[in-house]
Write an enzyme that holds these catalytic residues in place. Structure first.
Site, PDB file in Angstrom:
ATOM      1  CG  ASN A  84       7.575  -7.030   3.017  1.00 48.33           C
ATOM      2  OD1 ASN A  84       7.146  -6.630   2.021  1.00 48.33           O
ATOM      3  ND2 ASN A  84       6.700  -7.408   4.105  1.00 48.33           N
ATOM      4  CD  GLU A 105      14.950   2.167 -39.647  1.00 50.71           C
ATOM      5  OE1 GLU A 105      14.197   2.729 -39.186  1.00 50.71           O
ATOM      6  OE2 GLU A 105      15.856   1.714 -39.145  1.00 50.71           O
ATOM      7  CG  ASP A 139      26.736  -2.725   6.554  1.00 47.51           C
ATOM      8  OD1 ASP A 139      26.608  -2.801   5.284  1.00 47.51           O
ATOM      9  OD2 ASP A 139      26.555  -3.718   7.341  1.00 47.51           O
ATOM     10  CD  GLU A 163      24.376  -6.758  -0.567  1.00 49.34           C
ATOM     11  OE1 GLU A 163      24.323  -8.100  -0.061  1.00 49.34           O
ATOM     12  OE2 GLU A 163      23.696  -5.967  -0.154  1.00 49.34           O
ATOM     13  CG  HIS A 164      28.648  -6.569   1.300  1.00 48.74           C
ATOM     14  ND1 HIS A 164      27.501  -7.423   1.561  1.00 48.74           N
ATOM     15  CD2 HIS A 164      28.381  -5.438   1.612  1.00 48.74           C
ATOM     16  CE1 HIS A 164      26.555  -6.472   2.029  1.00 48.74           C
ATOM     17  NE2 HIS A 164      26.992  -5.229   1.939  1.00 48.74           N
ATOM     18  CD  GLN A 178      -0.212  -1.464   3.171  1.00 48.01           C
ATOM     19  OE1 GLN A 178       0.154  -2.453   2.081  1.00 48.01           O
ATOM     20  NE2 GLN A 178      -0.160  -1.700   4.299  1.00 48.01           N
ATOM     21  CG  HIS A 203      11.027   8.950 -39.759  1.00 48.51           C
ATOM     22  ND1 HIS A 203      10.046   8.500 -39.361  1.00 48.51           N
ATOM     23  CD2 HIS A 203      11.795   9.049 -38.664  1.00 48.51           C
ATOM     24  CE1 HIS A 203       9.746   8.158 -38.206  1.00 48.51           C
ATOM     25  NE2 HIS A 203      10.899   8.382 -37.560  1.00 48.51           N
ATOM     26  CG  HIS A 238      22.123  -8.195   7.578  1.00 45.08           C
ATOM     27  ND1 HIS A 238      21.374  -6.850   8.016  1.00 45.08           N
ATOM     28  CD2 HIS A 238      23.383  -7.769   7.203  1.00 45.08           C
ATOM     29  CE1 HIS A 238      22.327  -6.044   7.988  1.00 45.08           C
ATOM     30  NE2 HIS A 238      23.514  -6.436   7.506  1.00 45.08           N
ATOM     31  CD  GLN A 247      25.855  -9.858   4.213  1.00 48.45           C
ATOM     32  OE1 GLN A 247      26.542  -8.939   4.284  1.00 48.45           O
ATOM     33  NE2 GLN A 247      24.575  -9.750   3.684  1.00 48.45           N
TER      34      GLN A 247
END
Lengths: 433, 433
Positions: free
Chosen positions: B214, B415, B361, B327-328, B191, B420, B262, B259
């Site tokens: 999420n 074309e 971080d 990622e890291h 929402q 054009h 998390h 890591q």
């Protein structure tokens, strides 16, 4: 009739707002169908791709004929005339020159805390370019997608293009060769996107997929986004021309029709400060529509989505253009640069009466893959950056860790992330021993 | 037990490949549910947002309490201690300094044909930043999303954050204030994304939406993509540490656990050239897991997704890291810079033993919003560029049109786009008259 509105009419604001909100995309909701095709290709691989190609393109390829061979390309392009070949070469050269300037710079510096920081750009390793079949199979789009990828340094560059009834467009093949494409596969639709994203038999997966396509292609790209990178979801395209009375109405009419002839859902908008000029352009459009080869498409687009808007003055025209956020913006007025300075949202700006948008479609140099359907508010045309990615770099000297480490520890604790804090603390303690 | 593999085991390649392909995302398929919520918010606007907020966050807001007032923010942040405030201020200053260097350059030049070409960057006008509630409500993420937007010049910067049972995280509010956020709305989930994309009562729509969330938030972002810009679809995150034997196993263990703590689907990978060092790190991880506050989460992540890989040598380690595209990436070895030079895919690289990932971080300066789940192959961390867009510029002199216009005409004809071609031809003819 095209939409017509003048600043001095009652409720200009309300009516302009309603015009802006009119949706032009009439895409069928093919999301589920696309998802089914992707699942099929992931499950059955090459067999699914061959089945779908037989069904949708009436072309019975097998593992050996699915890829267009160099010999086939040689044969197809042998028949291309010198003017077309030279024009494509000129276009490729100019597009390459423009995009070469987009190569981003790396950076590395050490700050007062003793932290060495920076970033570094690297190319995407492999990219897949979708080239539609049928009406919208444009060699110019092959150049516009493939050249930035090559300039970025992409090592494997793949084209997927449907070949209805087995026929490939020779100019598309020539454009692919000029741009340095490595592989061309005869596969289209959602099955092409699935094969590029997940691989299918001899088609190895790529890391990034770009290029225009129909509703199935768009739905499939949205689905595979995240597993691979994609460019943008292209919507119906548009042009907005700001022109004062000191312009040739026929030139402006042709610029509007250049957009309208693409597609019935394309949109062409004139914004002028002179009602008489709007009348003259409207008349010129009608005159040209009598003879234009694609008059059915262009006429349908113009009548359903075209617009003639009379602004208070050219400043007002700029304001209205910002609200449209057009893909293509032409500014035909004495102080085109001054007006352009205040444009905040547009994919590409064409300045002055001698810069018809068609120049940008082919030989100008800038990319013609541009944000459509008002998305210039938040996105850019295709560029070298779309085929590169940035890695950030950080090195702390022991002194830097001592200076800023404690703050990291405090924040880690506040976020309830103990190991984060300890990873800093264990180093600080060792330094103090 | 974490996955363990050594270069000298049989079928190293096959087993490493299978490890790479193991999916960690266990996101529920909430796509339809998210689509339903978006449709509800588009149809009923504010009423839908209030209903859903009552239902999901057990918070009965009305039109007047949906936005967190400045007085509420003042009251909430008054209780924050000096260490936390100073740490956030230090972080904000360093993040701002790093991102200010990312401001891209405009360009304009005239080429030998007489064409003036270039581009210009402009900020997105309004941006919405999603801040998750609950466990992952991180003030550091507010800084990492909001500061690049402000540096880019975004004029309206909005936060949407669920406040379960009406409670907001004071540090999130302080981070928003330090970063210059203009509005904070108590709304979460799909929402919130719908309200940011389409507007809902007093929540005016934005042009770009960023921030983690999420599965509902991710599905909603994918759905609204195209109508507004989005950043990336975040997946489970990971760290890969390349470390030789000259490292403290406990430091490396804590970096891996940073890591792992998390999220159960997070992934921590050690690649070393020394089997004894791998043993020592494994033991250190187990020791730390005995006492760590988030040992349940970190332990589950480590056992399910953790990995200890013994490479042939550090060059082999680099090659494996490129295949993971983490990622890291931490490189703890004497020639960290030399090894990093050959890394082609990583969100962020941390160089040397004194640069634990936790520094990045919070206070390092580079962004901590980074491409997850191997998407560093094709995408970059969040930056100032994500809040800007580029408009290309072109002006043809009459001479330039004469030089390159005929090629455009040839290609337009090829074309099948007559208007054009005519838009160029009409100008060329007028020049020749």
């Amino acid at each position: 009739m095209p939409f017509r509105l003048s600043h001095d009419e009652p409720d200009f604001e309300g009516r302009f707002g309603a015009f802006l909100d009119t949706a032009r995309a009439a895409d069928a909701d093919v999301d589920e169908a696309a998802a089914g095709i992707i699942a099929d290709v992931r499950a059955r691989g090459l067999a699914a791709v061959l089945d779908l190609t037989r069904r949708f393109d009436r072309f019975g390829a097998d593992e050996n004929t699915l890829r267009i061979s160099e010999a086939e390309i040689d044969a197809a392009i042998a028949g291309i005339g010198a003017p077309e070949r030279e024009a494509l070469e000129l276009a490729a050269g100019r597009i390459r020159a423009y995009h070469t300037r987009q190569a981003p710079a790396d950076a590395l510096w050490t700050d007062e805390a003793g932290a060495t920081l920076g970033w570094r750009w690297r190319p995407v390793e492999s990219a897949g370019l979708y080239v539609p079949g049928g009406l919208a199979s444009y060699p110019s789009s092959v150049l516009m997608n493939a050249i930035p990828a090559r300039v970025a340094g992409v090592s494997r560059l793949v084209v997927a293009a449907p070949t209805p009834d087995g026929r490939a467009n020779p100019l598309v093949l020539l454009a692919a060769r000029l741009a340095g494409v490595d592989e061309i596969w005869r596969v289209g639709g959602a099955q092409a996107i699935a094969a590029l994203a997940y691989g299918a038999g001899p088609i190895r997966p790529v890391d990034k997929i770009t290029g225009p396509g129909n509703a199935w292609v768009a739905a499939a790209k949205r689905r595979v986004f995240g597993h691979v990178g994609i460019d943008m979801i292209a919507g119906p395209s548009e042009i907005l021309v700001i022109a004062d009375r000191d312009n040739d109405p026929d030139w402006v009419a042709l610029d509007l029709l250049s957009q309208a002839e693409h597609d019935e859902s394309a949109q062409a908008i004139l914004v002028t400060d002179d009602p008489g000029f709007a009348d003259a352009v409207a008349a010129a459009v009608e005159r040209r529509l009598e003879t234009l080869a694609r008059r059915t498409i262009a006429g349908a687009s113009w009548r359903a989505h075209g617009a003639l808007i009379v602004a208070r003055d050219l400043d007002h025209a700029v304001e209205l253009a910002n609200r449209v956020a057009p893909e293509h913006l032409e500014i035909c007025a004495a102080d085109a640069e001054g007006l352009a300075e205040r444009i905040r949202h547009a994919g590409a700006i064409f300045l002055g009466a001698h810069t018809p948008e068609a120049i940008g479609d082919y030989v100008g140099g800038p990319n013609h893959v541009l944000p459509t359907a008002r998305s210039a508010r938040f996105s850019s045309g295709l560029s070298v950056l779309d085929f590169m990615k940035r890695t950030t770099l950080a090195r702390m000297s022991p002194g830097a860790l001592r200076a800023i480490g404690p703050a990291a520890e405090v924040l880690a604790r506040a976020e309830g992330l103990e190991a984060h804090g300890l990873s800093v603390r264990s180093r600080l303690d060792a330094m103090n021993e």
